[in-house]
Enzyme design. Structure first.
Site, PDB file in Angstrom:
ATOM      1  N   ARG A   1       0.975  -0.974  -0.480  1.00 15.04           N
ATOM      2  CA  ARG A   1      -0.138  -0.111   0.044  1.00 15.04           C
ATOM      3  C   ARG A   1       0.857   0.734   0.467  1.00 15.04           C
ATOM      4  O   ARG A   1       2.044   1.024   0.135  1.00 15.04           O
ATOM      5  CB  ARG A   1      -0.736   0.205   1.184  1.00 15.04           C
ATOM      6  CG  ARG A   1      -2.180   0.928   1.209  1.00 15.04           C
ATOM      7  CD  ARG A   1      -2.937   0.392   1.988  1.00 15.04           C
ATOM      8  NE  ARG A   1      -2.103   1.110   3.588  1.00 15.04           N
ATOM      9  CZ  ARG A   1      -2.379   1.347   4.453  1.00 15.04           C
ATOM     10  NH1 ARG A   1      -2.852   2.707   4.340  1.00 15.04           N
ATOM     11  NH2 ARG A   1      -2.316   1.813   5.872  1.00 15.04           N
TER      12      ARG A   1
ATOM     13  N   LYS B   1       4.280  -8.956  11.406  1.00 17.77           N
ATOM     14  CA  LYS B   1       3.515  -8.671   9.776  1.00 17.77           C
ATOM     15  C   LYS B   1       3.732 -10.147   9.522  1.00 17.77           C
ATOM     16  O   LYS B   1       4.791 -10.256   9.164  1.00 17.77           O
ATOM     17  CB  LYS B   1       3.463  -7.247   9.153  1.00 17.77           C
ATOM     18  CG  LYS B   1       2.830  -7.552   7.545  1.00 17.77           C
ATOM     19  CD  LYS B   1       3.093  -6.517   7.122  1.00 17.77           C
ATOM     20  CE  LYS B   1       1.864  -6.170   5.867  1.00 17.77           C
ATOM     21  NZ  LYS B   1       2.623  -4.596   5.289  1.00 17.77           N
TER      22      LYS B   1
ATOM     23  N   ARG C   1      -0.207   2.833  14.165  1.00 13.99           N
ATOM     24  CA  ARG C   1       0.730   2.785  15.005  1.00 13.99           C
ATOM     25  C   ARG C   1      -0.144   2.404  16.252  1.00 13.99           C
ATOM     26  O   ARG C   1      -0.638   2.793  16.576  1.00 13.99           O
ATOM     27  CB  ARG C   1       2.120   3.871  15.100  1.00 13.99           C
ATOM     28  CG  ARG C   1       2.522   3.764  13.460  1.00 13.99           C
ATOM     29  CD  ARG C   1       3.173   2.592  13.358  1.00 13.99           C
ATOM     30  NE  ARG C   1       3.872   2.737  12.217  1.00 13.99           N
ATOM     31  CZ  ARG C   1       3.473   1.938  10.553  1.00 13.99           C
ATOM     32  NH1 ARG C   1       2.336   2.350  10.578  1.00 13.99           N
ATOM     33  NH2 ARG C   1       4.207   2.269   9.901  1.00 13.99           N
TER      34      ARG C   1
END
Length: 254
Positions: free
Chosen positions: A53, A117, A251
């Site tokens: 992204r 991730k 975040r």
């Protein structure tokens, strides 16, 4: 990987192509979208210019990653696709769960394992000839995360070594089945059919988070899940606000 084997193992009824190497499977399918007559899954053994992204690069390795894109046509325009990246995240999480791997979801388009991730989702669109919209859903999924790749990333990332030992064709067929089922359900019911499942896997539920836009903090508050449109719910000092996915980063507040 073998395209015929994946198609035979899958119940999705989707055509499959496998290439040894390409720059970006998303870019390749977008370039072909005007000529497609039906959904198509394109898998790259190695992707040299993968994108995430906001134009970020996606690093992958042939041995340790799966990189693939699925082209799918929807009736209607982009407004009908609100929440689609989150629905795809639910599909990935559900499929991995059936394979014994529990993951969490981060708004708007990441899959996490143990806080790091594991997978990213990039959806790009193009108007379809005769009406409707072609969506190209790109996914990068880490299976192994060697130290040298983490060093390139500059941060820790997750892997799933157990899945790396699984037959790749069977794994891809399971992922394709989950995605195709998700997209058919999304077509019929929209993101409202997925919001409760997304919230059950919300990695940062109740955490104090900040929303960054160009490195500048735009909002701060307690993450309260998503609504039926896929908007992030944020409880701030001024009350609850909703945030649409855009070029923002979420975040946990340090």
């Amino acid at each position: 990987m073998n395209a015929a084997s994946i198609a035979a193992l899958s119940r999705a009824g989707v055509a499959v192509e496998v290439v040894a190497q390409t720059g970006s499977t998303n870019a390749d399918l977008l370039a072909r979208a005007s000529t497609l007559a039906a959904p198509l899954l394109l898998i790259a053994e190695h992707q040299s210019a993968g994108r995430g992204r906001a134009g970020r690069s996606w690093l992958s390795s042939p041995e340790g990653s799966l990189t693939f894109s699925l082209a799918w046509r929807f009736d209607g325009g982009p407004q009908a696709l609100l929440g689609l990246p989150l629905a795809v995240g639910v599909a990935l999480a559900d499929t991995l769960g059936t394979l014994g791997q529990q993951v969490q979801l981060k708004w708007p388009n990441d899959v996490l394992k143990d806080g790091d991730k594991l997978a990213g989702i990039l959806i790009e669109t193009q108007s379809a000839p005769g009406g409707g919209t072609w969506c190209v859903i790109g996914i990068g999924l880490n299976l192994l995360m060697p130290d040298e790749m983490e060093a390139q990333l500059g941060r820790s990332a997750a892997g799933m070594p157990w899945l790396a030992r699984m037959d790749r064709d069977a794994l891809m067929a399971a992922l394709l089945d989950g995605l195709a089922g998700c997209l058919r359900e999304f077509t019929a019911r929209g993101f409202a059919a997925f919001s409760a499942r997304w919230n059950l896997r919300h990695a940062w539920q109740g955490e104090t988070v900040v929303l960054l836009d160009g490195g500048v903090v735009r909002h701060e508050g307690r993450a309260a899940g998503v609504d039926d449109s896929g908007r992030l719910l944020l409880d701030t000092d001024e009350g609850r606000i909703t945030v649409m996915a855009g070029d923002v980063s979420l975040r946990v507040k340090a």
